[in-house]
Design a protein around this motif. Structure first.
Motif, short mmCIF file in Angstrom:
data_model
loop_
_atom_site.label_atom_id
_atom_site.label_comp_id
_atom_site.label_asym_id
_atom_site.label_seq_id
_atom_site.Cartn_x
_atom_site.Cartn_y
_atom_site.Cartn_z
N ASN A 4 6.60 2.46 -15.45
CA ASN A 4 7.51 2.59 -16.57
C ASN A 4 8.90 2.14 -16.16
O ASN A 4 9.48 2.63 -15.19
CB ASN A 4 7.54 4.06 -17.03
N LYS A 6 11.76 2.57 -17.50
CA LYS A 6 12.78 3.62 -17.60
C LYS A 6 12.84 4.43 -16.31
O LYS A 6 13.94 4.67 -15.77
CB LYS A 6 12.47 4.54 -18.78
N TYR A 7 11.69 4.83 -15.79
CA TYR A 7 11.66 5.61 -14.57
C TYR A 7 12.12 4.78 -13.37
O TYR A 7 12.77 5.30 -12.45
CB TYR A 7 10.25 6.15 -14.32
N TYR A 89 13.83 14.84 -13.39
CA TYR A 89 13.82 14.26 -14.74
C TYR A 89 12.45 14.45 -15.40
O TYR A 89 12.36 14.87 -16.56
CB TYR A 89 14.16 12.77 -14.67
N ARG A 90 11.39 14.15 -14.65
CA ARG A 90 10.03 14.23 -15.22
C ARG A 90 9.65 15.68 -15.57
O ARG A 90 9.03 15.93 -16.60
CB ARG A 90 9.02 13.64 -14.24
N GLU A 93 11.50 16.64 -18.66
CA GLU A 93 10.96 15.86 -19.78
C GLU A 93 9.63 16.44 -20.26
O GLU A 93 9.38 16.53 -21.47
CB GLU A 93 10.78 14.40 -19.36
N GLU A 97 10.17 17.95 -23.64
CA GLU A 97 9.80 16.80 -24.48
C GLU A 97 11.04 16.17 -25.12
O GLU A 97 11.00 15.70 -26.25
CB GLU A 97 8.78 17.20 -25.55
N ASN A 98 12.14 16.19 -24.36
CA ASN A 98 13.41 15.66 -24.86
C ASN A 98 14.05 14.83 -23.75
O ASN A 98 14.46 15.37 -22.71
CB ASN A 98 14.33 16.81 -25.28
N SER A 99 14.16 13.53 -23.96
CA SER A 99 14.69 12.63 -22.94
C SER A 99 16.17 12.88 -22.67
O SER A 99 16.64 12.73 -21.53
CB SER A 99 14.49 11.17 -23.36
N ALA A 102 16.42 15.85 -20.42
CA ALA A 102 15.92 15.46 -19.11
C ALA A 102 16.96 14.62 -18.37
O ALA A 102 17.20 14.82 -17.17
CB ALA A 102 14.62 14.68 -19.25
N PHE A 103 17.59 13.70 -19.09
CA PHE A 103 18.62 12.86 -18.47
C PHE A 103 19.82 13.70 -18.04
O PHE A 103 20.39 13.47 -16.97
CB PHE A 103 19.07 11.78 -19.46
N TRP A 106 18.88 15.50 -14.88
CA TRP A 106 18.85 14.53 -13.78
C TRP A 106 20.26 14.21 -13.30
O TRP A 106 20.52 14.17 -12.09
CB TRP A 106 18.15 13.26 -14.27
#
Length: 220
Positions: A4, A6-7, A89-90, A93, A97-99, A102-103, A106
């Motif tokens: 991915n 993004k990761y 982050y993972r 997430e 279930e919210n980016s 999570a960001f 991180w």
């Protein structure tokens, strides 16, 4: 395997940040790391020594000695530090279930002075932290096989994860008794968790004559 993007970007940004930290603050190697380098040199000279519960650090030390480059330690530490931040982050997430959340989590971990110091000190604690974070991620995702494998890596970096492994072994037995996990899988997971402590306790007994010799040395 498709990675991915993004990761990959998240990992790369953290890695570059830690590289900047190395250039800004210099190479930080404490007494623990010098001991690892000395033990690695002795191993290459045919002398058995060192702490088996820091096996991962010894492997990095062997690479540093063979390549004659002490920067191997901070490079590996920066790579794993970035992987640890990605693991944070993972986990967030998966749970939220919210980016955005999570960001944010991180970013907080990444800019933490403790995290930067841990990566730049490039000792066994930084390696263990990375493996523990990803073990937590796999266990929260109910991927028990990967979780056990990564937790075993943590046990090869430091002795402390053995206590988590003991708890998880009991958890596996409980799941088997409830019929939520097959007996074969439960035994496999427990064996994976048990191999690292069996390795370093056997080493301690054969070399030093005491099962928990190196654990006492770590905490002196």
């Amino acid at each position: 395997m498709v990675i991915n993007q993004k990761y990959l970007v998240i990992w790369l940004f953290a890695f570059l940040y830690f590289c900047w930290g190395m250039l800004r603050f210099g190479l930080v190697i404490d007494t623990d790391d010098w001991g690892i380098l000395v033990n690695s040199r002795m191993l290459l000279d045919g002398q058995i020594s060192g702490d088996p519960n820091k096996t991962f650090s010894i492997l990095v030390g062997l690479c540093a000695v063979i390549l004659d480059d002490p920067w191997i330690f901070p490079i590996v530490s920066s790579v794993l530090g970035a992987v640890a931040c990605l693991g944070v982050y993972r986990i967030i997430e998966v749970i939220t279930e919210n980016s955005v959340v999570a960001f944010s989590g991180w970013a907080v971990v990444l800019v933490s002075p403790v995290m930067l110091w841990q990566v730049l000190s490039c000792n066994s604690i930084s390696f263990m932290t990375c493996f523990l974070i990803w073990a937590l991620y796999f266990f929260t995702s109910e991927d028990y096989l990967k979780g056990c494998l990564v937790l075993s890596l943590a046990s090869l970096a430091r002795p402390e994860p053995i206590f988590i492994a003991m708890f998880l072994s009991l958890f596996m037995i409980w799941k088997v008794r409830r019929g939520e996990l097959s007996c074969k899988s439960g035994i496999t997971f427990i064996l994976i968790l048990g191999l690292p402590p069996l390795w370093w306790m056997g080493f301690n007994e054969l070399v030093y004559g005491r099962l928990f010799y190196s654990i006492k040395q770590v905490h002196q």
